[in-house]
Write a protein that holds these residues in place. Structure first.
Motif, PDB file in Angstrom:
ATOM      1  N   LEU A  11       0.826  -1.208   0.000  1.00 13.31           N
ATOM      2  CA  LEU A  11       0.000   0.000   0.000  1.00 13.31           C
ATOM      3  C   LEU A  11       0.861   1.258   0.000  1.00 13.31           C
ATOM      4  O   LEU A  11       0.577   2.217  -0.719  1.00 13.31           O
ATOM      5  CB  LEU A  11      -0.960  -0.010   1.196  1.00 13.31           C
ATOM      6  N   GLU A  12       1.928   1.247   0.788  1.00 13.92           N
ATOM      7  CA  GLU A  12       2.839   2.387   0.816  1.00 13.92           C
ATOM      8  C   GLU A  12       3.493   2.586  -0.555  1.00 13.92           C
ATOM      9  O   GLU A  12       3.578   3.715  -1.060  1.00 13.92           O
ATOM     10  CB  GLU A  12       3.903   2.180   1.888  1.00 13.92           C
ATOM     11  N   LYS A  79       8.913   8.490   6.138  1.00 17.78           N
ATOM     12  CA  LYS A  79       9.599   9.758   5.870  1.00 17.78           C
ATOM     13  C   LYS A  79      10.185  10.367   7.139  1.00 17.78           C
ATOM     14  O   LYS A  79      11.343  10.802   7.139  1.00 17.78           O
ATOM     15  CB  LYS A  79       8.648  10.745   5.190  1.00 17.78           C
ATOM     16  N   LEU A  80       9.417  10.383   8.216  1.00 13.20           N
ATOM     17  CA  LEU A  80       9.904  10.987   9.456  1.00 13.20           C
ATOM     18  C   LEU A  80      11.057  10.189  10.050  1.00 13.20           C
ATOM     19  O   LEU A  80      12.086  10.765  10.452  1.00 13.20           O
ATOM     20  CB  LEU A  80       8.780  11.121  10.481  1.00 13.20           C
ATOM     21  N   LEU A  81      10.919   8.880  10.090  1.00 20.84           N
ATOM     22  CA  LEU A  81      11.986   8.049  10.653  1.00 20.84           C
ATOM     23  C   LEU A  81      13.261   8.135   9.815  1.00 20.84           C
ATOM     24  O   LEU A  81      14.367   8.200  10.358  1.00 20.84           O
ATOM     25  CB  LEU A  81      11.516   6.602  10.792  1.00 20.84           C
ATOM     26  N   THR A  82      13.113   8.174   8.489  1.00 22.57           N
ATOM     27  CA  THR A  82      14.281   8.318   7.615  1.00 22.57           C
ATOM     28  C   THR A  82      14.983   9.639   7.892  1.00 22.57           C
ATOM     29  O   THR A  82      16.211   9.685   8.074  1.00 22.57           O
ATOM     30  CB  THR A  82      13.870   8.239   6.131  1.00 22.57           C
ATOM     31  N   LYS A  83      14.208  10.696   7.942  1.00 20.34           N
ATOM     32  CA  LYS A  83      14.768  12.031   8.189  1.00 20.34           C
ATOM     33  C   LYS A  83      15.485  12.084   9.536  1.00 20.34           C
ATOM     34  O   LYS A  83      16.596  12.619   9.650  1.00 20.34           O
ATOM     35  CB  LYS A  83      13.632  13.056   8.150  1.00 20.34           C
ATOM     36  N   LEU A  84      14.887  11.494  10.545  1.00 19.81           N
ATOM     37  CA  LEU A  84      15.476  11.484  11.883  1.00 19.81           C
ATOM     38  C   LEU A  84      16.788  10.696  11.898  1.00 19.81           C
ATOM     39  O   LEU A  84      17.793  11.167  12.451  1.00 19.81           O
ATOM     40  CB  LEU A  84      14.488  10.886  12.889  1.00 19.81           C
ATOM     41  N   ALA A  99      14.283   2.598   8.455  1.00 17.24           N
ATOM     42  CA  ALA A  99      12.971   3.211   8.660  1.00 17.24           C
ATOM     43  C   ALA A  99      11.867   2.280   8.185  1.00 17.24           C
ATOM     44  O   ALA A  99      10.825   2.160   8.836  1.00 17.24           O
ATOM     45  CB  ALA A  99      12.895   4.551   7.940  1.00 17.24           C
ATOM     46  N   CYS A 100      12.114   1.588   7.083  1.00 20.18           N
ATOM     47  CA  CYS A 100      11.129   0.647   6.547  1.00 20.18           C
ATOM     48  C   CYS A 100      10.855  -0.485   7.538  1.00 20.18           C
ATOM     49  O   CYS A 100       9.728  -0.926   7.690  1.00 20.18           O
ATOM     50  CB  CYS A 100      11.603   0.093   5.203  1.00 20.18           C
ATOM     51  N   ARG A 101      11.897  -0.921   8.209  1.00 20.91           N
ATOM     52  CA  ARG A 101      11.710  -1.993   9.197  1.00 20.91           C
ATOM     53  C   ARG A 101      11.026  -1.470  10.459  1.00 20.91           C
ATOM     54  O   ARG A 101      10.139  -2.113  11.018  1.00 20.91           O
ATOM     55  CB  ARG A 101      13.054  -2.619   9.542  1.00 20.91           C
TER      56      ARG A 101
END
Length: 122
Positions: A11-12, A79-84, A99-101
């Motif tokens: 879905l993502e 997006k937020l976890l990747t950026k962080l 982040a995907c995990r």
């Protein structure tokens, strides 16, 4: 309702395809996720049966409101976890993979806390 990690990934990816191209095709989803076309066919059948997507006669995929809600939630987390993680000094590719995990297993409470905290620093 509990949805499996794989369905969240599909879905993502579909939401990302819609944002990038303005449409969603199975072949693009296969490339995005790195799976075979038959795997996407099986997944789209299950997602249709569960009411997360619809497909037109030409094979173009549309996210239903229910599917879009899940896709947007996962994409926001990603997006937020990747950026962080990048801000913490993690290599961008590693940050995206991690982040995907993380995005699938993090509770709503923990993600909301991370979001509030990140608004102060990012």
């Amino acid at each position: 309702m509990k949805i499996q990690k794989a369905a969240e990934d599909y879905l993502e990816a579909m939401l990302m395809m819609r944002e990038q191209h303005g449409y969603i095709r199975s072949i693009d989803v296969a490339e995005q996720i790195g799976v075979t076309k038959p795997s996407v066919s099986y997944a789209t059948k299950r997602l249709r049966e569960s009411g997360y997507i619809t497909m037109d006669p030409d094979g173009l995929i549309t996210l239903t409101d229910k599917g879009l809600e899940i896709a947007e939630r996962m994409y926001e987390r990603h997006k937020l976890l990747t950026k962080l993680l990048i801000r913490l000094g993690v290599d961008p590719e590693t940050a995206r993979e991690d982040a995907c995990r993380i995005e699938h297993d993090l509770s709503v409470e923990s993600f909301d806390a991370i979001r509030r905290w990140s608004e102060k620093i990012l």
